[in-house]
Design an enzyme around this catalytic site. Structure first.
Site, mmCIF file in Angstrom:
data_model
loop_
_atom_site.group_PDB
_atom_site.id
_atom_site.type_symbol
_atom_site.label_atom_id
_atom_site.label_comp_id
_atom_site.label_asym_id
_atom_site.label_seq_id
_atom_site.Cartn_x
_atom_site.Cartn_y
_atom_site.Cartn_z
ATOM 1 N N ASN A 1 -24.182 0.133 -1.462
ATOM 2 C CA ASN A 1 -24.894 -0.521 -2.263
ATOM 3 C C ASN A 1 -25.491 -2.074 -1.344
ATOM 4 O OD1 ASN A 1 -24.723 0.484 -4.836
ATOM 5 N ND2 ASN A 1 -22.780 -0.625 -5.557
ATOM 6 N N HIS A 2 -26.812 -2.364 -1.657
ATOM 7 C CA HIS A 2 -27.261 -3.448 -1.046
ATOM 8 C C HIS A 2 -27.187 -4.740 -1.926
ATOM 9 C CE1 HIS A 2 -28.932 -1.522 3.033
ATOM 10 N NE2 HIS A 2 -27.914 -0.619 2.492
ATOM 11 N N ASP A 3 -27.282 -5.741 -1.272
ATOM 12 C CA ASP A 3 -27.427 -6.997 -2.480
ATOM 13 C C ASP A 3 -28.704 -7.255 -2.577
ATOM 14 O OD1 ASP A 3 -27.618 -9.429 -3.346
ATOM 15 O OD2 ASP A 3 -26.156 -10.315 -1.959
#
Length: 226
Positions: free
Chosen positions: A88-90
């Site tokens: 996941n990326h922010d």
């Protein structure tokens, strides 16, 4: 009448079929403490089923601490993949680029605890699940016992017990049994029986007569035998 002698595979032996080592029980092969696999769950891969935790469980970083939990008697076809929370990326800011992990002053101000809070949690599979070739499970998904996941499916949301999921994005096309039958099967939880009783009643477990399986369970639970 003398009891029949039953035999069954050793769940701690990774190769139940010695001449066919593409099919391996995963539990004795797993070394990562963040991965838990139940007895008799197998992965089939003509190249290296031993590499499952490295090749098929992706973006699984210790500092995030998310778990992959797989129950008993699951059948995982070649290429089944679990995407963990490290992928996941922010998305809270303008850019999703992971500046902080690239080094230098880009890492200044990075709050790992805040990033962990974005985690979707553990990925959990119940028992007696069949996953088709190249099926993919996204972070934090729970798949219920008795489910079937079709080949190439991408599972991004929770799957009910005894549901059949196909497609990308994965969708439930139907339940395998009526709701009342599912409740009875979950109450039976045959995968938790002593392995001797599973072996003795294997044909009933493979059959379709739920009442007969319930009778068998009541028989050995009361000490009457089979």
């Amino acid at each position: 009448m003398q009891d029949q002698l039953f035999t069954y595979p050793d769940p701690d032996d990774p190769y139940p079929i010695p001449a066919f080592k593409r099919t391996a029980f995963l539990k004795p092969l797993i070394t990562n403490p963040l991965i838990e696999v139940g007895d008799y769950t197998y992965y089939d891969d003509p190249e290296a089923p031993e590499a499952f935790e490295h090749k098929n469980v992706l973006y699984h970083y210790d500092f995030l601490g998310d778990h992959l939990i797989i129950g008993k008697f699951c059948a995982l076809a070649t290429g089944v993949t679990f995407i963990m929370n490290g992928a996941n990326h922010d998305m809270r800011g303008i850019s999703t680029y992971p500046f902080a992990i690239m080094g230098g002053s880009w890492g200044e101000g990075f709050d790992i605890d805040a990033f962990r809070q974005l985690s979707r949690g553990d990925t959990r599979l119940g028992n007696d699940i069949w996953m088709g070739r190249n099926a993919r499970v996204m972070p934090g998904v729970t798949i219920g016992s008795g489910a079937i996941i079709g080949a190439e499916a991408v599972v991004a949301s929770d799957v009910p017990d005894y549901a059949i999921v196909v497609g990308n994005p994965g969708r439930v096309i139907r339940r395998r049994f009526a709701d009342d039958v599912v409740e009875r099967l979950l109450a039976l939880a045959w995968w938790d029986w002593p392995i001797e009783q599973i072996t003795r009643h294997r044909q009933l477990i493979q059959g379709a007569d739920v009442a007969a399986l319930e009778a068998a369970c009541q028989s050995f639970s009361s000490g009457e035998g089979a």
